[in-house]
Design an enzyme around this catalytic site. Structure first.
Site, mmCIF file in Angstrom:
data_model
loop_
_atom_site.group_PDB
_atom_site.id
_atom_site.type_symbol
_atom_site.label_atom_id
_atom_site.label_comp_id
_atom_site.label_asym_id
_atom_site.label_seq_id
_atom_site.Cartn_x
_atom_site.Cartn_y
_atom_site.Cartn_z
ATOM 1 C CG HIS A 114 -0.407 0.303 2.515
ATOM 2 N ND1 HIS A 114 -0.114 -0.675 3.447
ATOM 3 C CD2 HIS A 114 -0.065 1.468 3.101
ATOM 4 C CE1 HIS A 114 0.375 -0.121 4.545
ATOM 5 N NE2 HIS A 114 0.403 1.179 4.352
ATOM 6 C CG ASP A 144 0.118 -4.049 2.726
ATOM 7 O OD1 ASP A 144 0.242 -3.509 1.612
ATOM 8 O OD2 ASP A 144 0.087 -3.408 3.797
ATOM 9 C CB SER A 217 3.136 1.817 6.168
ATOM 10 O OG SER A 217 1.990 1.965 6.953
#
Length: 474
Positions: A114, A144, A217
């Site tokens: 993402h 992911d 992230s």
């Protein structure tokens, strides 16, 4: 003061001094050497993407690099202006921010999917603040995970550990770029292992209380040995901010994905071809289990691996290759980790008896939707003990639903059916662990249902099968 009292006070004072000494000597881990060693291999990742302009750039916060929970929060609370009149010829350049880490000296980098999804340009900034343009080697939305490549030699790399060796309560540390603050370090402990999150069937997440925010992230999660054990991916939040629940992708899972992406450009996963559901207390009772455990098979895909192995609807899978299935979400993790074509053994419970089934694992196909046909005329009222009016399924409906039997609900009256949420159009295929082939069979089974004991019913709704339970009072 008596000699005995003085002696007791002396012992108490000694214990207090000992306790103070122990506290003074007890120290939290010193993360400094770990950070000095590992930080150079942690990178900042920024992306650029051209998107249709909705509102002015001054009004539009940067959402692209945020984890899904953050993005949903901001989009829900941010007023959306109209698109540009005249066909949307203008575009704005959206930027996102995340983290990553170098796993090879020649420039392979791991991050989250993402962070780089739909990016037109990916820029990697190293610890010395030099910037390199990155190429996307491959990405896997299901886990992911994304693999990038920059041109370079003798780049600093992280040490890779084993996430399976992690223990709950163990110290862990994250390095990343929250809100763009490069190489920020946060620490905490492992809160749980093997966590399943909604819509994340193939990742047994590591849960921690390490402070993770937008920009973290894709960054690494380290153990005290300075080894990467996970990729920081998501947080759970109700406010949009960190709340002490962070989730990381185990490095063992991430490396398996990255190796496949590097070799084949895609990821292949094991597949059984079943729809499963959780076994609660009532379902456990109705299927003759001692306690709620396992994965209840609610639906089997025609000609899939499970169908070929002899697995049946209503079976409860207790283990796969000797690994117990405590929660139903454990099964996708285990099956997805097997290579297509691998042999596996399932321990199941069928009609109260345990048995083993051998299965050859298939390849997970692309996701698809199934349609459900509606009811047909010719209804017959069942026993009022359930309170439903049912009809036979036509041949076309059975073919569309890929079932051989069952009855469709035409009307829900007052009674147990209404209480458990049945609706017109639902298809009942099993009742009290017995297959329903016709209205007559349904009526017969319904009339003989036991009282004050959990009874299971398998229902198809919009192509999805599930078991529900209910009890009939005296």
């Amino acid at each position: 003061m008596s000699v005995r009292l003085k002696s007791c006070l002396s012992v108490v004072a000694g214990l207090l001094m000992l306790g103070q000494a122990l506290v003074a000597n007890a120290q939290l881990p010193d993360f400094t050497p770990l950070v000095e060693q590992a930080a150079p291999a942690v990178v900042n990742i920024s992306t650029r993407q051209k998107v249709p302009e909705r509102v002015s750039s001054a009004q539009m916060p940067d959402l692209e690099g945020l984890p899904p929970m953050f993005r949903e929060f901001f989009e829900r609370n941010m007023p959306q202006g109209p698109r540009n009149p005249g066909g949307g010829g203008r575009q704005r350049e959206a930027q996102s921010l995340g983290s990553g880490f170098i796993i090879s000296a020649d420039g392979y980098i791991l991050t989250n999917n993402h962070v780089v999804a739909d990016a037109d340009e990916i820029i990697v900034r190293l610890s010395d603040r030099s910037e390199l343009q990155a190429k996307l080697i491959g990405a896997d939305p299901r886990t992911d995970v994304a693999l990038l490549k920059v041109e370079g030699k003798d780049l600093p790399t992280v040490k890779l550990g084993k996430s399976d060796a992690l223990k709950v309560g163990e110290w862990v540390l994250a390095i990343g770029s929250p809100f763009g603050f490069d190489h920020s370090v946060t620490a905490g402990i492992v809160s749980a292992k093997g966590r399943s999150l909604p819509n994340e069937s193939y990742v047994p997440f590591i849960q921690t209380d390490v402070a993770i925010n937008p920009g973290n992230s894709g960054g690494p999660l380290f153990n005290l040995n300075g080894e990467v054990v996970g990729i920081n991916s998501q947080i759970f939040t109700r406010s949009g901010g960190f709340m002490g629940l962070s989730f990381a992708i185990p490095i063992d899972v991430a490396l398996d994905v990255s190796n496949q992406l590097k070799k084949d450009g895609k990821v292949s996963r094991g597949w059984l071809g079943v729809v499963i559901q959780e076994v609660n207390k009532d379902l456990a009772e109705s299927f003759g289990l001692d306690k709620p455990a396992g994965a209840l098979v609610a639906q089997i895909m025609e000609d899939g691996p499970a169908a070929k192995s002899g697995l049946q609807v209503g079976d409860v899978i207790l283990s796969l290759n000797g690994q117990p299935i405590v929660m139903s979400a454990d099964l996708p993790h285990l099956v997805g980790g097997l290579k297509p074509g691998a042999k596996a053994t399932m321990e199941i419970v069928r009609e109260g008896a345990r048995k083993n089934l051998d299965v050859t694992v298939g390849t997970l196909p692309a996701e698809g939707d199934e349609e459900v046909a509606g009811g047909v005329p010719g209804a017959e009222r069942s026993s009022n003990r359930l309170g439903v009016t049912v009809a036979e399924l036509s041949a076309e409906q059975r073919k569309a639903l890929d079932i051989k039997g069952g009855v469709v609900i035409k009307e829900v009256l007052e009674g147990p059916a209404a209480l458990i949420g049945l609706r017109p159009g639902d298809v009942i295929t099993h009742l009290n662990n017995q297959a329903i082939d016709s209205i007559q069979e349904f009526t017969k089974v319904a009339q003989s249902l036991p009282k004050n004991r959990s009874v299971s019913m398998r229902v198809l709704r919009e192509g999805r099968a599930s078991f529900i339970t209910f009890k009939l009072a005296e």
